[in-house]
Design an enzyme around this catalytic site. Structure first.
Site, PDB file in Angstrom:
ATOM      1  N   CYS A  95      36.100  23.309 -64.054  1.00  0.00           N
ATOM      2  CA  CYS A  95      35.940  24.761 -64.186  1.00  0.00           C
ATOM      3  C   CYS A  95      36.353  25.339 -65.551  1.00  0.00           C
ATOM      4  CB  CYS A  95      36.655  25.446 -63.026  1.00  0.00           C
ATOM      5  SG  CYS A  95      36.058  27.121 -62.719  1.00  0.00           S
ATOM      6  N   HIS A 196      36.522  22.478 -57.573  1.00  0.00           N
ATOM      7  CA  HIS A 196      37.927  22.245 -57.260  1.00  0.00           C
ATOM      8  C   HIS A 196      37.931  21.559 -55.894  1.00  0.00           C
ATOM      9  CE1 HIS A 196      39.128  25.228 -60.324  1.00  0.00           C
ATOM     10  NE2 HIS A 196      38.129  25.956 -59.879  1.00  0.00           N
TER      11      HIS A 196
END
Ligand code: GLN
Length: 252
Positions: A95, A196
């Site tokens: 990310c 994630h």
């Protein structure tokens, strides 16, 4: 063999359990009789860090604020990181870390954070802070010539454009931007993704794929790891696939 990992900015880039990826690698190596040695990199460590001496460089995800704070330090390491990447060191980025390896990230305040420019993609967030891709995500990627579903959780305002070689095809969720067909960025020694989870605990085959690359490179000949008992992981994955892929909602 002992795998040497450089975990960059663990005190600033660590969302939704991203540090768990390191624990996972350590565990899966230990179960096969290999060692794991992790060095934490914090702001100011650039001059003393020999990036090429590591087997893996890892960056987790982070909020716009932290990304802004560390950008200058990261840029000061550009040449060394570039050399490490070119020499074949594996790069895993989640990310916020993914975004910072591209050309730039224009954050939700409209501030342009320069990226390392290792890759051609760039990311722009909406200035409406409520416009974010949030939720579970499933993508399909290739591991050793076979299709493999990768599951995770995404939460990003940044929309990433100009990705030439994505990590996978989105089958549930958003990916590189709202309603995207593609997710992440991939090269032989690079995986950059919005997932994630932590990513590697939910996707053990992906963890072993990264470890096999690293161990083979270290040894100078192909290494194939003996399978571990991943029954619990498999069951958890099945539950999620059933819930997400059979629900119809958000499905591609
Ligand atoms: N701050 C970035 C964004 O919102 C990255 C967020 C993250 O790492 N989860 O797009």
């Amino acid at each position: 063999m002992t795998v040497k990992v450089l975990h960059m900015y663990p005190n600033m880039l660590d969302l939704y359990g991203d540090s768990g990826n390191m624990e996972l690698l350590s565990y899966r190596l230990k179960m096969r009789g290999h060692g794991f040695e992790k060095t934490s990199y914090t702001i100011g460590d650039g001059a003393k860090t020999d990036f090429e001496s590591y087997d893996l460089i890892y960056l987790g995800g982070g909020a716009d604020f932290e990304q802004q704070l560390l950008a200058e330090d990261l840029l000061s390491c550009k040449d060394k990181i570039l050399r490490a990447y070119k020499s074949g060191v594996f790069m895993l980025m989640i990310c916020g870390g993914y975004q910072l390896m591209g050309k730039y990230y224009k954050d939700s305040n409209g501030k342009k954070i320069p990226g390392l420019g290792l890759f051609d993609y760039y990311t722009v967030a909406s200035t409406n802070k409520r416009e974010r891709c949030i939720g579970n995500i499933v993508i399909e990627t290739d591991i050793g010539g076979k299709k493999y579903k990768v599951i995770g959780f995404e939460n990003h305002g940044g929309m990433t454009e100009n990705v030439k070689t994505p990590f996978g095809k989105v089958i549930f969720g958003n990916g590189n931007k709202f309603g995207s067909e593609t997710e992440g960025y991939r090269e032989k020694n690079v995986i950059a993704t919005y997932l994630h989870g932590p990513l590697l605990s939910k996707n053990p085959k992906l963890a072993d794929h990264i470890l096999e690359y690293i161990l083979s490179r270290k040894q100078g000949s192909p290494v194939s790891l003996k399978p571990l008992n991943d029954e619990l992981e498999s069951k958890a994955r099945e539950v999620m696939f059933k819930r997400l892929l059979e629900s119809g909602k958000n499905k591609k």
